[in-house]
Each structure stands twice: as structure tokens, then as C-alpha cells.
Design an enzyme around this catalytic site. Structure first.
Site, PDB file in Angstrom:
ATOM      1  N   CYS A  20       0.413  -1.266   0.177  1.00  0.00           N
ATOM      2  CA  CYS A  20       0.459   0.031   0.038  1.00  0.00           C
ATOM      3  C   CYS A  20       0.987   0.966   0.356  1.00  0.00           C
ATOM      4  CB  CYS A  20      -1.137   0.048   1.159  1.00  0.00           C
ATOM      5  SG  CYS A  20      -0.448   0.065   2.959  1.00  0.00           S
ATOM      6  N   ASN A  23       2.096   1.329   4.144  1.00  0.00           N
ATOM      7  CA  ASN A  23       2.606  -0.133   4.895  1.00  0.00           C
ATOM      8  C   ASN A  23       2.717   0.518   6.488  1.00  0.00           C
ATOM      9  OD1 ASN A  23       5.732  -1.951   5.797  1.00  0.00           O
ATOM     10  ND2 ASN A  23       3.244  -2.108   5.291  1.00  0.00           N
ATOM     11  N   CYS A  25      -0.971   0.874   7.421  1.00  0.00           N
ATOM     12  CA  CYS A  25      -2.502   0.488   7.348  1.00  0.00           C
ATOM     13  C   CYS A  25      -3.018  -0.983   6.779  1.00  0.00           C
ATOM     14  CB  CYS A  25      -3.678   1.349   6.747  1.00  0.00           C
ATOM     15  SG  CYS A  25      -3.347   3.120   8.064  1.00  0.00           S
ATOM     16  N   ARG A  26      -3.296  -0.874   5.566  1.00  0.00           N
ATOM     17  CA  ARG A  26      -4.159  -1.859   4.620  1.00  0.00           C
ATOM     18  C   ARG A  26      -3.102  -2.929   4.659  1.00  0.00           C
ATOM     19  NH1 ARG A  26      -5.237   1.950  -0.214  1.00  0.00           N
ATOM     20  NH2 ARG A  26      -3.478   3.258   0.067  1.00  0.00           N
ATOM     21  N   SER A  27      -1.760  -2.781   3.847  1.00  0.00           N
ATOM     22  CA  SER A  27      -1.416  -4.144   3.510  1.00  0.00           C
ATOM     23  C   SER A  27      -1.154  -4.327   5.256  1.00  0.00           C
ATOM     24  CB  SER A  27       0.638  -3.350   2.932  1.00  0.00           C
ATOM     25  OG  SER A  27       1.027  -3.073   3.081  1.00  0.00           O
ATOM     26  N   ASP A 137      -8.203   3.948   1.014  1.00  0.00           N
ATOM     27  CA  ASP A 137      -7.108   4.553   2.041  1.00  0.00           C
ATOM     28  C   ASP A 137      -7.825   4.463   3.629  1.00  0.00           C
ATOM     29  OD1 ASP A 137      -4.855   5.175   3.409  1.00  0.00           O
ATOM     30  OD2 ASP A 137      -3.452   6.457   2.164  1.00  0.00           O
TER      31      ASP A 137
HETATM   32  P1  4NP Z   1      -2.015   2.441   4.445  1.00  0.00           P
HETATM   33  O1  4NP Z   1      -2.392   4.264   4.733  1.00  0.00           O
HETATM   34  O2  4NP Z   1      -1.116   3.269   2.315  1.00  0.00           O
HETATM   35  O3  4NP Z   1      -2.744   2.350   4.342  1.00  0.00           O
HETATM   36  O4  4NP Z   1      -0.664   2.246   5.186  1.00  0.00           O
HETATM   37  C1  4NP Z   1      -1.219   5.014   5.399  1.00  0.00           C
HETATM   38  C2  4NP Z   1      -0.893   5.605   6.074  1.00  0.00           C
HETATM   39  C3  4NP Z   1      -0.064   7.005   5.566  1.00  0.00           C
HETATM   40  C4  4NP Z   1       0.050   7.268   4.585  1.00  0.00           C
HETATM   41  C5  4NP Z   1      -0.816   7.803   3.447  1.00  0.00           C
HETATM   42  C6  4NP Z   1      -1.512   6.292   3.904  1.00  0.00           C
HETATM   43  N1  4NP Z   1       0.777   8.660   4.958  1.00  0.00           N
HETATM   44  O5  4NP Z   1       0.673   9.992   3.634  1.00  0.00           O
HETATM   45  O6  4NP Z   1       1.125   8.918   6.064  1.00  0.00           O
END
Ligand code: 4NP
Length: 180
Positions: A20, A23, A25-27, A137
Site C-alpha cells: 500500500c 505500510n 494500515c492496509r498492507s 485508504d
Molecule cells: P496505508 O495508509 O497506505 O494503508 O498504510 C497510509 C498511511 C499513511 C499515509 C498514507 C496512507 N501517509 O501519508 O502518511
């Protein structure tokens, strides 16, 4: 004639990388849920898994507390995971590189070395009835977004396990271009 198992690709664990943006939340949730589902089916030894982010903002961090809590509520522990950034060697080291959304998919296809693009897929390709192609997200939203993501991740994990049901077949051998 050789017994069937001996002329098929050498049996080894299928290596799956969940990707994702951050890294955290989703992955990590996807890796945790997939491993949990595989373990429930007694198939954990058939897989090697990891997760990675396209960005480097959270490298070394544990998953977001909300992701940890939402996963834990479903019996999935992800607190031990640590974020890392996607690296070029991942395209060699993994059989499948699974993107959580279309933006991840586009970025990964651009990063993939020639001939490795076929390993990159949308995770929700394995959940064709989900009604969406993306795990959106949840980072900037409320807690409900984490549960929505987990619902989709559970569906896709089941679908992926079904798709890889014959553990001796490597994902690459399912491609029309494959000679194996
Ligand atoms: P993820 O979510 O891609 O599901 O881990 C996010 C976590 C942090 C950020 C973006 C998406 N960020 O911009 O910090």
C-alpha cells in the site's frame, strides 16, 4: 511416465507481498488477515509473506493503532509488523505483488523491471464480487474505514487462498505466456 508431482515446477512456498502507500494500515492488515486465514486452513507453510509501502514516511514503525485494534477485534495480531519501503529486489523475491488500490498498482507497474509486471495485481482481483476494485485508504478517515478495509481484505484473502489452492503451481505458471 514421471509421477505428476515431479514434472511440475519445484514445490516451494508461494511468496506474496502486500503493498500500500504507507505500510502502516492496509498492507499490514492484509498480510495479517491472509496469514490468519491460511493458518485456519492449515496452509500457512505454503506461503511466505511480507508487506511494504511505496512511501518511506513510516519506515520502522508498527502498524497504525487503529489498524492494530480493528485487526485484533477479528482475532488477527499485527502489532509485531514493522513498516518498510518497497525495493526493486521485491519484484524478484516475490511471486505475487498485490496492490491495495489503483494508484498503488500504477506505481508498482512503473517500478517493476521489464518482464516482472505480470506479478503485480490488484489484491481485490481475488474478490470479484466485492463491488469495488480497491481497498480505500482508511488513514485519514474514521474507524469505520478500517472495518470496511478489513471486510474487503477478508474476502480477497479467501479468494487468493482459493486461487492458490493447488500449492504446487507457482503463480507465474498460470500465465498464458509461461512455458512451464
Ligand atoms: P496505508 O495508509 O497506505 O494503508 O498504510 C497510509 C498511511 C499513511 C499515509 C498514507 C496512507 N501517509 O501519508 O502518511
Amino acid at each position: 511416465m514421471w509421477p505428476r508431482a515431479t514434472y511440475r515446477p519445484m514445490s516451494r512456498a508461494t511468496r506474496v507481498l502486500f503493498v500500500c502507500l504507507g505500510n502502516i494500515c492496509r498492507s499490514p492488515m492484509a498480510e495479517g488477515v491472509f496469514r490468519h486465514a491460511a493458518e485456519e486452513r492449515g496452509r500457512l507453510d505454503q506461503f511466505e509473506t511480507d508487506s511494504a509501502g511505496l512511501g518511506d514516511w513510516h519506515v520502522g514503525q508498527a502498524p497504525d493503532e487503529r489498524a492494530q485494534g480493528a485487526a485484533r477485534a477479528r482475532g488477527v495480531e499485527i502489532s509485531g509488523q514493522r513498516a518498510r519501503q518497497m525495493r526493486p529486489s521485491d519484484f524478484d523475491d516475490f511471486d505475487l505483488v498485490l496492490a491495495m488500490d489503483e494508484a498503488n498498482l500504477t506505481a508498482l507497474k512503473r517500478l517493476a523491471p521489464k518482464g516482472r509486471e505480470g506479478k503485480v495485481r490488484l489484491f481485490l482481483d481475488y474478490a470479484p464480487d466485492a463491488g469495488t476494485r480497491e481497498v480505500s485508504d482508511p488513514f485519514f478517515g474514521d474507524l469505520g474505514g478500517f472495518d470496511t478495509a478489513l471486510d474487503l481484505i477478508e474476502l480477497a484473502s479467501d479468494g487468493l487462498l482459493r486461487a492458490l489452492d493447488d500449492e504446487t503451481i507457482q503463480p507465474a505458471s498460470q500465465n498464458a505466456s509461461s512455458t512451464t
